[in-house]
Write a protein that holds these residues in place. Structure first.
Motif, PDB file in Angstrom:
ATOM      1  N   UNK A 163      -0.862   4.647  17.859  1.00 43.95           N
ATOM      2  CA  UNK A 163      -0.785   3.288  17.748  1.00 43.95           C
ATOM      3  C   UNK A 163       0.709   3.208  17.378  1.00 43.95           C
TER       4      UNK A 163
ATOM      5  N   UNK B  52      -3.792   7.386  10.757  1.00 42.28           N
ATOM      6  CA  UNK B  52      -2.649   6.360  10.812  1.00 42.28           C
ATOM      7  C   UNK B  52      -2.400   5.929  12.078  1.00 42.28           C
ATOM      8  N   UNK B  53      -2.854   6.742  13.128  1.00 39.76           N
ATOM      9  CA  UNK B  53      -2.140   6.532  14.496  1.00 39.76           C
ATOM     10  C   UNK B  53      -3.398   6.119  15.620  1.00 39.76           C
ATOM     11  N   UNK B  54      -4.559   6.389  15.035  1.00 41.83           N
ATOM     12  CA  UNK B  54      -5.567   6.107  16.086  1.00 41.83           C
ATOM     13  C   UNK B  54      -6.281   4.817  15.724  1.00 41.83           C
ATOM     14  N   UNK B  55      -6.869   4.059  16.704  1.00 42.96           N
ATOM     15  CA  UNK B  55      -7.684   2.861  16.297  1.00 42.96           C
ATOM     16  C   UNK B  55      -8.927   3.329  15.392  1.00 42.96           C
TER      17      UNK B  55
ATOM     18  N   UNK C 189       0.630  -1.172   0.175  1.00 47.14           N
ATOM     19  CA  UNK C 189      -0.068  -0.141  -0.165  1.00 47.14           C
ATOM     20  C   UNK C 189       0.838   1.146   0.065  1.00 47.14           C
TER      21      UNK C 189
ATOM     22  N   UNK D  65      -4.922  -2.510  18.146  1.00 52.86           N
ATOM     23  CA  UNK D  65      -3.412  -2.338  17.989  1.00 52.86           C
ATOM     24  C   UNK D  65      -2.871  -1.949  19.242  1.00 52.86           C
TER      25      UNK D  65
ATOM     26  N   UNK E   5     -10.400   2.167   7.723  1.00 57.55           N
ATOM     27  CA  UNK E   5      -9.856   1.698   6.617  1.00 57.55           C
ATOM     28  C   UNK E   5     -10.318   0.087   6.600  1.00 57.55           C
ATOM     29  N   UNK E   6     -10.408  -0.563   7.731  1.00 58.23           N
ATOM     30  CA  UNK E   6     -10.794  -1.906   8.006  1.00 58.23           C
ATOM     31  C   UNK E   6     -12.208  -1.957   7.583  1.00 58.23           C
TER      32      UNK E   6
ATOM     33  N   UNK F   7      -7.999   3.452  11.713  1.00 58.45           N
ATOM     34  CA  UNK F   7      -7.796   2.192  11.256  1.00 58.45           C
ATOM     35  C   UNK F   7      -8.950   1.651  10.959  1.00 58.45           C
ATOM     36  N   UNK F   8      -9.904   1.819  12.137  1.00 57.08           N
ATOM     37  CA  UNK F   8     -11.266   1.138  11.718  1.00 57.08           C
ATOM     38  C   UNK F   8     -11.725   1.420  10.712  1.00 57.08           C
TER      39      UNK F   8
ATOM     40  N   UNK G 159     -12.534  -1.882   3.673  1.00 55.74           N
ATOM     41  CA  UNK G 159     -11.760  -2.775   2.805  1.00 55.74           C
ATOM     42  C   UNK G 159     -12.448  -3.904   2.975  1.00 55.74           C
TER      43      UNK G 159
ATOM     44  N   UNK H 106     -13.617   1.969  -1.436  1.00 55.03           N
ATOM     45  CA  UNK H 106     -13.132   1.698  -0.140  1.00 55.03           C
ATOM     46  C   UNK H 106     -12.014   1.376   0.409  1.00 55.03           C
ATOM     47  N   UNK H 107     -11.595   1.532   1.509  1.00 56.88           N
ATOM     48  CA  UNK H 107     -10.203   0.953   1.955  1.00 56.88           C
ATOM     49  C   UNK H 107      -9.075   1.467   1.879  1.00 56.88           C
ATOM     50  N   UNK H 108      -8.864   2.336   0.681  1.00 57.64           N
ATOM     51  CA  UNK H 108      -7.409   2.977   0.404  1.00 57.64           C
ATOM     52  C   UNK H 108      -7.432   4.396   0.153  1.00 57.64           C
TER      53      UNK H 108
ATOM     54  N   UNK I 155     -15.407  -4.800  15.041  1.00 58.20           N
ATOM     55  CA  UNK I 155     -15.275  -3.281  15.095  1.00 58.20           C
ATOM     56  C   UNK I 155     -16.664  -2.815  14.993  1.00 58.20           C
TER      57      UNK I 155
ATOM     58  N   UNK J 188      -4.885  -3.686   4.227  1.00 59.11           N
ATOM     59  CA  UNK J 188      -3.983  -3.412   5.221  1.00 59.11           C
ATOM     60  C   UNK J 188      -3.044  -4.428   5.426  1.00 59.11           C
TER      61      UNK J 188
ATOM     62  N   UNK K 165      -8.295  -8.269   5.781  1.00 59.09           N
ATOM     63  CA  UNK K 165      -8.522  -6.799   4.913  1.00 59.09           C
ATOM     64  C   UNK K 165      -7.371  -6.700   4.045  1.00 59.09           C
TER      65      UNK K 165
ATOM     66  N   UNK L  82     -15.228  -6.514   8.927  1.00 61.90           N
ATOM     67  CA  UNK L  82     -14.873  -5.731  10.223  1.00 61.90           C
ATOM     68  C   UNK L  82     -15.974  -6.060  11.019  1.00 61.90           C
TER      69      UNK L  82
END
Lengths: 332, 510
Positions: B122, A190-193, A1, B115, A199-200, A196-197, A203, A270-272, A213, B104, B101, A208
């Motif tokens: 994270x 990038x740095x919080x859950x 990615x 995570x 993106x999940x 990331x959720x 995706x 989605x997802x990217x 999630x 990812x 996923x 998910x």
């Protein structure tokens, strides 16, 4: 990615350089300070609104009401500042952003909990919020002389701290604000859950849900973020233009925002994608916008060109996604 | 790895399910099932397709709530609110098609939703490190920063297993995990399971293939039609005994399949290949003949039907329908040549649920009925009625939406729709799935009648009694190839299961 994103960002940078090069070659006036300023003032509006839309589109959703959110929040902020100047620019901005969050929450609630398809829900609120903009304003515009000087200054002056640094001191507050929003978006995604959720969910929605999630909450919050971005952009709009007209403010803006997000590498499947690409694509659209006017191409062409670029980006994405799935041996 | 300190006594019951019953709507799929999963033991749950194994796995994994019955973890009764809750309690369900996923990274797939963080953000470095740790505990090397897209099913299963280990799961439920693995991958998985067993994990293994079951599992329970028919230690049984449990019931002939009235070859398939789904499929079906295509889920049967009908492209091979070569893989041409496909998933591909019976019934011939692009409703209704009357569809009137009909009657509308195209070859994919027993016989009667009237029928079915009752010949697929052929007189449930699951006949009779 990472590689893929890097490729998208690289091609955006190349596109920006190309367009600037062509524009300067054809019309040396393009590189004037006046033009750089107008790019610098136009892009923050777009970027702030696009950051929220980015989260929405990553979840496979869409918010076409973002232009109307910008309109209603910007109009309301301007009216409040005209009628209650004691609120202060900061206070009115907070109200504008808060209103954007509420409007986004209405979208998100319908989509995440009542399961209304995103395009339908936000097309409805596109009309409703625009209508409310006329109602709260009584159809009358707010003129720049009615607004406090402080608000205008956001688009004119930079932080006092930098006032002695050459060149940098001509960068107005709105640009710094937009940069901050973009950095926070990037860190958040990038740095919080939560990021990331998002993106999940985009995706693989089924996975998910099975992985536990909180799918509805994640979806809901994406629209709230989009509303916040729209509301904030509305405040910046009032600062940028001074004159706030209920039929003009944010009208058709959703096309530019969605184009910026998709061209920035966020797949409608989605997802990217993410904030850096979207930031670059906002800059690209800003350059295109100014190039078109400097090259004396009629304004009326601009909408058509955004639409065209948007479709090209989506088709390219679709083809790319297909070939990626094919390589992975998945069903196409 | 999770420490040896909490390693439970080998053989202690970790998860027990007692008197579990489950129904979907009116259909009872599990009745009074009790199983226990013990530390350091792999417990196989076996049964034919549709026996209820996967439903039981999903109940153990918290995906479904049973209608009645209890679950207990280490002796304490528990209820599971969902897969997340089950995972938190140390029960992990590994799916046949792993839940990953694609965009990812490997590391994130393992830790999504939980995570590791440092100062509220994270901690990507630690996440990658931990991912490597859990993967290497499984003896797997993967690039943890690479996206999952493009990885094999086996690798993706390892990611799910690593995720389960990172949750310190005590119970692992593997739902048909080997169904889409190559023999080499199965061997690797089996080695991983040995490791996990040694650590005292309790493992449930849902599968079909006898050799796998006998090499991997310690204890075997067999389900049949939602009932548990037996449980035994592997060391105390053999393949033959297990097969008998699986088939069990007397295979009574559900319908009278009279002497077939065979004509010329109507469907001829030679060397059909679509990698990696199936390869070198050659078969022929004569007019008036019913050929059953048996095999396990994932053997490639549906893919073959889809390819014959032209829904998927193929790498090589030839399909000939009554002398017409189908070169271009295109359903419209297949239909023109006289092929009809009744798909497996009625809801998704077979009917338009909100539309009326006559609209559904006339769908396949719409283009033919159209004049200047317009279709006269009256003609369409009349045509549809021909189909529904011929198959005796039970309905109030043809304005009813098809949703209101029972599964059996829906299926008859679908078949009837195709009959209007005057097909010569009828492809049936699981024609009686989700249809209750009474209505099954009706659908069977229809199929036999159609064959008697000269149609060539190629039928994919996982319902062995159905295959045995209807087929003049049975072809068995395994791993994308036709591995054996039985004539009607030689076809037995044991023989078909043995061929489908890869046990040799010698093993079965040993």
């Amino acid at each position: 990615m990472k590689k893929l994103l890097a490729r998208r960002e690289l091609s955006l940078v190349v596109a920006i350089i190309l367009i600037v090069g062509v524009a300067v070659a054809l019309q040396p006036r393009f590189a004037s300070e006046q033009n750089i300023r107008s790019i610098l003032l136009w892009v923050p509006l777009l970027a702030v609104a696009a950051m929220g839309q980015t989260a929405v589109i990553i979840t496979r959703g869409i918010d076409v009401s973002v232009g109307s959110i910008l309109g209603l929040a910007g109009m309301t902020t301007a009216i409040l500042l005209r009628d209650y100047p004691q609120l202060g620019v900061g206070g009115a901005a907070v109200i504008g952003i808060g209103l954007g969050a509420i409007l986004g929450a209405i979208n998100g609630g319908m989509i995440a909990f009542a399961k209304v398809p995103p395009i339908v829900a936000t097309l409805g609120t596109l009309g409703i919020y625009r209508g409310l903009t006329f109602i709260v304003s009584g159809g009358r515009q707010v003129d720049d002389y009615q607004l406090p000087k402080d608000l205008m200054n956001w688009s004119l002056e930079g932080p006092a701290l930098l006032s002695n640094v050459p060149f940098i001191n001509s960068i107005p507050w709105v640009v710094w604000i937009a940069l901050l929003v973009m950095i926070l978006s990037h860190l958040g995604m990038t740095y919080t859950s939560y990021g990331r959720d998002v993106y999940a969910l985009g995706g693989n929605p089924d996975a998910a849900a099975l992985r536990g999630i909180p799918v509805n909450f994640v979806t809901f919050m994406a629209y709230v973020l989009c509303g916040i971005g729209g509301g904030f952009a509305g405040v910046l709009y009032a600062s940028r233009y001074g004159t706030v007209n209920p039929s003009g403010i944010g009208n058709g803006f959703e096309l530019q925002v969605i184009a910026a997000v998709v061209i920035g590498g966020v797949s409608v499947f989605g997802g990217t994608g993410g904030a850096p690409g979207v930031a670059l694509s906002c800059l690209l659209l800003g350059v295109v916008n100014v190039a078109l006017s400097v090259l004396a191409i009629a304004d009326t062409w601009q909408m058509a060109i955004y639409g065209l670029v948007l479709l090209v980006a989506i088709i390219a994405d679709e083809r790319f996604a297909r070939s990626a799935r094919k390589r992975a041996g998945e069903a196409v | 790895m999770s420490s040896a300190a909490v390693n439970p006594v080998s053989g202690a019951v970790i998860l027990s399910a007692s008197h579990i019953s489950m129904r979907f709507g009116p259909v009872e799929v599990l009745a009074d099932i009790s199983v226990e999963l013990r530390a350091g033991e792999v417990h196989a749950l076996l049964g034919e397709n549709g026996a209820g194994k996967s439903t039981l796995a999903k109940i153990l994994g918290g995906v479904y709530k049973p209608v009645s019955g209890k679950l207990a973890l280490l002796g304490n009764e528990i209820t599971l609110s969902g897969p997340r809750d089950a995972a938190a309690k140390g029960i992990a369900l590994i799916h046949q098609e792993p839940l990953t996923f694609p965009d990812l990274s490997v590391a994130e797939n393992i830790f999504i939703g939980r995570q590791p963080t440092k100062a509220g953000r994270i901690d990507w470095a630690k996440m990658r490190q931990d991912a490597e740790k859990y993967l290497s505990a499984l003896g797997v090397t993967l690039d943890v920063s690479a996206p999952v897209r493009g990885l094999s099913v086996a690798d993706r299963q390892m990611i799910e297993l690593a995720s389960a280990l990172s949750l310190n799961a005590k119970v692992l439920i593997l739902d048909e995990t080997t169904a889409s693995l190559t023999p080499g991958e199965v061997k690797k998985l089996s080695a991983v399971l040995d490791r996990l067993k040694a650590e005292g994990k309790a493992i449930a293994f849902i599968g079909h293939r006898m050799e796998e079951i006998f090499s991997i599992c310690d204890r075997i329970s067999v389900l049949r039609d939602g009932l548990k028919v037996g449980e035994t230690l592997r060391t105390e049984t053999n393949v033959d005994a297990i097969l008998r449990w699986m088939v069990g019931r007397d295979v009574h002939h559900l319908v009278e399949r009279g002497e077939p009235n065979l004509g010329d070859v109507a469907l001829d398939v030679s060397g059909l290949t679509r990698k990696p789904r199936f390869a070198d499929i050659s078969l022929s079906v004569k007019a008036g003949e019913i050929v059953g295509l048996a095999g396990l889920v994932g053997a490639g049967r549906t893919d073959v039907l889809r390819a014959i009908f032209g829904l998927d492209t193929v790498d090589s091979g030839l399909v000939t329908v009554v002398g017409t070569k189908l070169v271009h893989h295109d359903p419209a041409r297949a239909m023109e040549a006289g092929v009809a496909l009744v798909p497996e998933d009625r809801q998704q591909h077979g009917v338009l649920m909100p539309q009326s019976i006559w609209e559904n019934g006339s769908l396949a011939i719409m283009p033919r009925l159209a004049k200047l692009g317009l279709v006269d409703d009256k003609t369409a209704r009349k045509k549809s009625a021909e189909g529904t009357q011929r198959l005796a569809v039970k309905m109030r009137d043809d304005e009813q939406t098809i949703r209101e009909l029972s599964g059996g009657n829906q299926q008859k509308v679908v078949i009837g729709k195709w009959l209007l195209t005057n097909p010569k070859v009828l492809l049936l994919d699981e024609p009686t799935r989700g249809i209750d027993v009474g209505a099954k016989a009706e659908v069977h009667r229809v199929i036999v009648e159609l064959a008697q009237s000269g149609l060539a029928v190629l039928m994919v079915s996982s319902d062995l009694p159905e295959v045995l009752a209807l087929s003049d010949r049975v072809l068995v697929m395994r791993g994308g190839q036709i591995v054996s052929t039985f004539d009607r007189k030689d076809a037995t449930a044991e023989g078909i299961i043995a061929a489908a699951s890869g046990a040799t006949l010698a093993e079965v009779t040993a």
